[in-house]
Enzyme design. Structure first.
Site, PDB file in Angstrom:
ATOM      1  N   TYR A   1       4.228   6.380  10.123  1.00 58.67           N
ATOM      2  CA  TYR A   1       3.522   5.124   9.725  1.00 58.67           C
ATOM      3  C   TYR A   1       4.192   4.154   9.114  1.00 58.67           C
ATOM      4  O   TYR A   1       4.184   2.992   9.279  1.00 58.67           O
ATOM      5  CB  TYR A   1       2.386   5.556   9.036  1.00 58.67           C
ATOM      6  CG  TYR A   1       1.120   4.743   8.891  1.00 58.67           C
ATOM      7  CD1 TYR A   1       0.169   4.804   9.958  1.00 58.67           C
ATOM      8  CD2 TYR A   1       1.213   3.671   8.224  1.00 58.67           C
ATOM      9  CE1 TYR A   1      -0.936   3.792   9.908  1.00 58.67           C
ATOM     10  CE2 TYR A   1       0.070   2.547   7.995  1.00 58.67           C
ATOM     11  CZ  TYR A   1      -1.006   2.793   9.184  1.00 58.67           C
ATOM     12  OH  TYR A   1      -1.945   1.838   8.965  1.00 58.67           O
TER      13      TYR A   1
ATOM     14  N   PRO B   1      -3.868   0.268  19.097  1.00 57.04           N
ATOM     15  CA  PRO B   1      -3.483  -0.136  17.523  1.00 57.04           C
ATOM     16  C   PRO B   1      -3.497   0.801  16.555  1.00 57.04           C
ATOM     17  O   PRO B   1      -3.107   0.681  15.459  1.00 57.04           O
ATOM     18  CB  PRO B   1      -4.531  -1.285  17.523  1.00 57.04           C
ATOM     19  CG  PRO B   1      -5.532  -0.896  18.620  1.00 57.04           C
ATOM     20  CD  PRO B   1      -4.861  -0.202  19.678  1.00 57.04           C
TER      21      PRO B   1
ATOM     22  N   TYR C   1      -9.209   5.202   7.771  1.00 59.28           N
ATOM     23  CA  TYR C   1      -9.245   5.680   9.027  1.00 59.28           C
ATOM     24  C   TYR C   1     -10.294   6.829   9.318  1.00 59.28           C
ATOM     25  O   TYR C   1     -10.137   7.823   8.848  1.00 59.28           O
ATOM     26  CB  TYR C   1      -7.715   6.122   9.589  1.00 59.28           C
ATOM     27  CG  TYR C   1      -7.044   5.029  10.151  1.00 59.28           C
ATOM     28  CD1 TYR C   1      -5.898   4.752   8.845  1.00 59.28           C
ATOM     29  CD2 TYR C   1      -6.716   4.650  11.448  1.00 59.28           C
ATOM     30  CE1 TYR C   1      -4.814   3.751   9.187  1.00 59.28           C
ATOM     31  CE2 TYR C   1      -5.641   3.769  11.408  1.00 59.28           C
ATOM     32  CZ  TYR C   1      -4.646   3.419  10.454  1.00 59.28           C
ATOM     33  OH  TYR C   1      -3.916   2.332  10.818  1.00 59.28           O
TER      34      TYR C   1
ATOM     35  N   HIS D   1       0.948  -1.379   0.059  1.00 56.68           N
ATOM     36  CA  HIS D   1       0.065  -0.009  -0.022  1.00 56.68           C
ATOM     37  C   HIS D   1       0.832   1.428  -0.034  1.00 56.68           C
ATOM     38  O   HIS D   1       1.935   1.358   0.885  1.00 56.68           O
ATOM     39  CB  HIS D   1      -0.947   0.066   1.057  1.00 56.68           C
ATOM     40  CG  HIS D   1      -2.139  -1.233   1.157  1.00 56.68           C
ATOM     41  ND1 HIS D   1      -3.184  -0.603   1.865  1.00 56.68           N
ATOM     42  CD2 HIS D   1      -2.203  -2.174   0.349  1.00 56.68           C
ATOM     43  CE1 HIS D   1      -4.042  -1.772   1.523  1.00 56.68           C
ATOM     44  NE2 HIS D   1      -3.415  -2.614   0.696  1.00 56.68           N
TER      45      HIS D   1
ATOM     46  N   LYS E   1       1.502  -0.071  15.397  1.00 55.42           N
ATOM     47  CA  LYS E   1       2.799  -0.135  15.594  1.00 55.42           C
ATOM     48  C   LYS E   1       3.231  -1.484  16.387  1.00 55.42           C
ATOM     49  O   LYS E   1       4.394  -1.727  16.539  1.00 55.42           O
ATOM     50  CB  LYS E   1       3.237   0.999  16.532  1.00 55.42           C
ATOM     51  CG  LYS E   1       3.365   2.410  15.592  1.00 55.42           C
ATOM     52  CD  LYS E   1       4.725   2.330  14.687  1.00 55.42           C
ATOM     53  CE  LYS E   1       4.602   3.229  13.557  1.00 55.42           C
ATOM     54  NZ  LYS E   1       4.192   2.649  12.449  1.00 55.42           N
TER      55      LYS E   1
HETATM   56  P1  RFL Z   1       2.751 -11.600  21.540  1.00 60.69           P
HETATM   57  O1  RFL Z   1       2.263 -11.992  20.293  1.00 60.69           O
HETATM   58  O2  RFL Z   1       1.821 -11.528  22.707  1.00 60.69           O
HETATM   59  O3  RFL Z   1       3.277 -13.218  21.631  1.00 60.69           O
HETATM   60  C1  RFL Z   1       3.816 -13.508  23.125  1.00 60.69           C
HETATM   61  C2  RFL Z   1       3.538 -15.038  23.281  1.00 60.69           C
HETATM   62  O4  RFL Z   1       3.986 -15.374  24.545  1.00 60.69           O
HETATM   63  C3  RFL Z   1       3.166 -16.516  24.886  1.00 60.69           C
HETATM   64  N1  RFL Z   1       3.322 -16.488  26.483  1.00 60.69           N
HETATM   65  C4  RFL Z   1       3.868 -17.603  27.162  1.00 60.69           C
HETATM   66  N2  RFL Z   1       4.742 -18.566  26.760  1.00 60.69           N
HETATM   67  C5  RFL Z   1       5.330 -19.381  27.767  1.00 60.69           C
HETATM   68  N3  RFL Z   1       4.923 -19.255  29.029  1.00 60.69           N
HETATM   69  C6  RFL Z   1       4.463 -18.122  29.392  1.00 60.69           C
HETATM   70  N4  RFL Z   1       4.097 -17.761  30.827  1.00 60.69           N
HETATM   71  C7  RFL Z   1       3.854 -17.307  28.441  1.00 60.69           C
HETATM   72  N5  RFL Z   1       3.037 -16.076  28.619  1.00 60.69           N
HETATM   73  C8  RFL Z   1       2.533 -15.784  27.508  1.00 60.69           C
HETATM   74  C9  RFL Z   1       1.906 -16.203  24.345  1.00 60.69           C
HETATM   75  O5  RFL Z   1       1.106 -17.185  24.224  1.00 60.69           O
HETATM   76  C10 RFL Z   1       2.299 -15.569  23.008  1.00 60.69           C
HETATM   77  O6  RFL Z   1       2.316 -16.877  22.061  1.00 60.69           O
HETATM   78  O7  RFL Z   1       4.059 -10.740  21.729  1.00 60.69           O
HETATM   79  P2  RFL Z   1       5.114 -10.021  20.685  1.00 60.69           P
HETATM   80  O8  RFL Z   1       5.852 -11.228  20.335  1.00 60.69           O
HETATM   81  O9  RFL Z   1       5.778  -9.464  21.481  1.00 60.69           O
HETATM   82  O10 RFL Z   1       4.333  -9.335  19.599  1.00 60.69           O
HETATM   83  C11 RFL Z   1       3.672  -8.455  19.710  1.00 60.69           C
HETATM   84  C12 RFL Z   1       2.271  -8.326  18.913  1.00 60.69           C
HETATM   85  O11 RFL Z   1       1.662  -9.464  19.054  1.00 60.69           O
HETATM   86  C13 RFL Z   1       1.393  -6.943  19.243  1.00 60.69           C
HETATM   87  O12 RFL Z   1       1.987  -5.817  19.606  1.00 60.69           O
HETATM   88  C14 RFL Z   1       0.252  -6.846  18.517  1.00 60.69           C
HETATM   89  O13 RFL Z   1      -0.347  -7.998  17.979  1.00 60.69           O
HETATM   90  C15 RFL Z   1      -0.675  -5.674  19.099  1.00 60.69           C
HETATM   91  N6  RFL Z   1      -1.839  -6.069  18.543  1.00 60.69           N
HETATM   92  C16 RFL Z   1      -2.132  -5.383  17.310  1.00 60.69           C
HETATM   93  N7  RFL Z   1      -1.249  -4.533  17.257  1.00 60.69           N
HETATM   94  C17 RFL Z   1      -1.425  -3.865  15.906  1.00 60.69           C
HETATM   95  O14 RFL Z   1      -0.399  -3.047  15.187  1.00 60.69           O
HETATM   96  N8  RFL Z   1      -2.628  -3.997  15.340  1.00 60.69           N
HETATM   97  C18 RFL Z   1      -3.636  -4.658  15.588  1.00 60.69           C
HETATM   98  O15 RFL Z   1      -4.734  -4.617  15.064  1.00 60.69           O
HETATM   99  C19 RFL Z   1      -3.431  -5.352  16.630  1.00 60.69           C
HETATM  100  N9  RFL Z   1      -4.577  -6.065  17.347  1.00 60.69           N
HETATM  101  C20 RFL Z   1      -3.022  -6.731  19.147  1.00 60.69           C
HETATM  102  C21 RFL Z   1      -4.247  -6.879  18.742  1.00 60.69           C
HETATM  103  C22 RFL Z   1      -2.688  -7.258  20.635  1.00 60.69           C
HETATM  104  C23 RFL Z   1      -3.955  -8.194  21.100  1.00 60.69           C
HETATM  105  N10 RFL Z   1      -3.560  -8.681  22.451  1.00 60.69           N
HETATM  106  C24 RFL Z   1      -2.338  -8.818  22.742  1.00 60.69           C
HETATM  107  C25 RFL Z   1      -4.441  -8.871  23.308  1.00 60.69           C
HETATM  108  C26 RFL Z   1      -5.286  -7.415  19.354  1.00 60.69           C
HETATM  109  C27 RFL Z   1      -5.164  -8.330  20.373  1.00 60.69           C
HETATM  110  C28 RFL Z   1      -6.248  -9.130  20.668  1.00 60.69           C
HETATM  111  C1  PHB Z   2      -5.298  -4.491  10.815  1.00 59.34           C
HETATM  112  O1  PHB Z   2      -5.625  -4.567   9.609  1.00 59.34           O
HETATM  113  O2  PHB Z   2      -5.553  -5.291  11.496  1.00 59.34           O
HETATM  114  C2  PHB Z   2      -4.917  -3.078  11.174  1.00 59.34           C
HETATM  115  C3  PHB Z   2      -4.530  -2.133  10.496  1.00 59.34           C
HETATM  116  C4  PHB Z   2      -4.039  -0.642  10.908  1.00 59.34           C
HETATM  117  C5  PHB Z   2      -4.353  -0.534  12.385  1.00 59.34           C
HETATM  118  C6  PHB Z   2      -4.649  -1.506  13.140  1.00 59.34           C
HETATM  119  C7  PHB Z   2      -4.972  -2.888  12.801  1.00 59.34           C
HETATM  120  O3  PHB Z   2      -3.825   0.480  12.684  1.00 59.34           O
END
Ligand code: RFL
Ligand code: PHB
Length: 394
Positions: free
Chosen positions: A382, A290, A198, A72, A294
């Site tokens: 971004y 989110p 957005y 994009h 980032k």
């Molecule tokens: P993760 O992906 O949470 O991975 C951590 C891993 O550790 C495991 N874990 C354990 N393993 C062993 N022993 C324990 N005691 C443990 N406790 C936990 C977990 O099962 C998991 O597999 O962290 P990491 O690698 O730092 O990556 C970060 C990203 O995942 C995170 O920043 C993003 O996904 C945040 N986030 C979003 N970010 C965006 O930019 N756009 C989004 O749309 C977005 N949606 C989200 C999200 C985070 C969410 N969480 C954490 C609730 C939606 C959700 C639901």
């Molecule tokens: C997504 O595609 O899940 C998404 C995109 C942009 C954002 C957050 C989530 O700022």
């Protein structure tokens, strides 16, 4: 059992670190609490910064991202029934890749498994020991049996709810809770726009994103304590139509929902990110709302720094980059924390706020969409700021 680097958590941070270490000839073991299927199907982030995509290519896991990911060149900001496009390529020369986090995780697991890497799922009761010594240890339970992993370093990549952060003494944390959450859906419907939208509407924020030419990902601002049962599919679609309308015939294509959930919004930064032989990476140390896309990108940036620092240590005993890890990582984390907070406050409607706050947010949107200087600022944040050891702004 012994390895060089013991990694807790098989999210993007833990898995990518394991892969980057492997490419430098450094051994690691990844211990994950959930099963493989769960980790590979968790629907989360979708936007990869320019540098994140480059990093994944350098790590040898860019093939599917390059064939299936969507490149994009900009995003659309919509408010007051009008659309304004911010052109990333024009302002920064860089683009973003839309590719689901769970696909990145699948690619990384496949790469580790193919190379004979040690990634263990369904590991319980992880505890950390002797972190102040040069032979730290991870104890855990696998298949109902206790086991122990001796290592040189322990990496806490276990996300916000993990156990690792709890082992840092004298931790200082900075936190902000927001008065709203995001209700996210994944729909089997072709995207209604080529780029992300957005939208700020009087009813609240809405985001139109996507995963593929046939799958749309969308979000709605809701109350933090919102009950998902009060959002039947028809109500979600009605609200998306309202908040995403542009006054000039934008039509939203509906389709069956494949996933639906509510994510709380918070900013959180813990410092220091290291103590003795324990180093934290990703969500274990910091969370952003989110709106700036980032979260995963920061996790990957942390791991780039860590992989370089550990590479230096194993190459010739250098410790300077390791000692500077917190300082290096937090510089980027705070910039992204500010950007995410700024995007969030500009695009959401504060339910406890007043007309003054609304006017400030609208004035800011007006400015970003008319001033090339502000558009450049949004675009460079971004698409991702330069890494410490990467390209420069110009
Ligand atoms: P993760 O992906 O949470 O991975 C951590 C891993 O550790 C495991 N874990 C354990 N393993 C062993 N022993 C324990 N005691 C443990 N406790 C936990 C977990 O099962 C998991 O597999 O962290 P990491 O690698 O730092 O990556 C970060 C990203 O995942 C995170 O920043 C993003 O996904 C945040 N986030 C979003 N970010 C965006 O930019 N756009 C989004 O749309 C977005 N949606 C989200 C999200 C985070 C969410 N969480 C954490 C609730 C939606 C959700 C639901
Ligand atoms: C997504 O595609 O899940 C998404 C995109 C942009 C954002 C957050 C989530 O700022």
């Amino acid at each position: 059992m012994r390895t060089q680097v013991g990694i807790v958590g098989a999210g993007p941070a833990g898995l990518l670190l394991s892969q980057l270490l492997h490419l430098q000839g450094i051994e690691s073991v990844v211990l994950e609490r959930r099963d493989r299927r769960y980790v590979e199907h968790r629907v989360r982030a979708g936007v990869l910064e320019y540098g994140t995509a480059e990093t994944l290519r350098e790590a040898g896991v860019g093939k599917r991202m390059d064939s299936d990911g969507l490149l994009h060149a900009g995003v659309v900001l919509r408010f007051g029934l009008r659309s304004h496009r911010i052109d990333f390529v024009e302002h920064t020369g860089r683009s973003i890749t839309v590719y689901g986090q769970q696909e990145v995780v699948k690619d990384l697991i496949a790469a580790r498994v193919d190379a004979g890497g040690d990634v263990r799922f369904e590991v319980d009761d992880v505890t950390l020991h002797d972190l102040d010594t040069d032979h730290p240890r991870i104890e855990f339970v696998e298949d109902s049996a206790s086991d122990s992993l001796q290592c040189d370093f322990v990496i806490g990549a276990d996300g916000f709810h993990g156990v690792s952060r709890g082992y840092l003494p004298d931790l200082v944390h900075y936190e902000r809770a927001y008065p709203f959450a995001w209700l996210g859906i994944l729909a089997e419907a072709p995207p209604s726009s080529e780029e992300l939208i957005y939208a700020r509407h009087a009813n609240g924020f809405a985001l139109h994103s996507m995963r593929s030419p046939t799958v749309t990902r969308m979000y709605l601002q809701v109350a933090p304590e919102e009950n998902i049962d009060e959002w039947p599919d028809e109500r979600i679609w009605a609200e998306l139509h309202t908040r995403l309308s542009d006054g000039s015939g934008f039509t939203l294509t509906e389709g069956p929902l494949l996933d639906k959930g509510i994510t709380p919004m918070r900013s959180f930064v813990a410092t220091p990110m290291q103590h003795g032989r324990l180093l934290l990476a990703g969500d274990a140390a910091h969370i952003v709302p989110p709106t700036g896309a980032k979260g995963m990108n920061l996790a990957i940036a942390d791991v780039r720094v860590l992989s370089r620092a550990l590479g230096g240590y194993y190459a010739d005993g250098r410790t300077r980059l390791l000692e500077r890890y917190t300082e290096t990582a937090l510089r980027r984390v705070w910039r992204a924390t500010h950007f995410s907070w700024w995007m969030t406050s500009m695009l959401h409607v504060d339910p406890g706020g007043d007309a003054f706050g609304d006017q400030l947010a609208l004035a800011q949107l007006e400015y970003v969409t008319t001033s090339p200087a502000m558009a450049t600022s949004l675009a460079e944040n971004y698409t991702g700021l330069p890494y410490e050891h990467g390209w420069s702004y110009r």
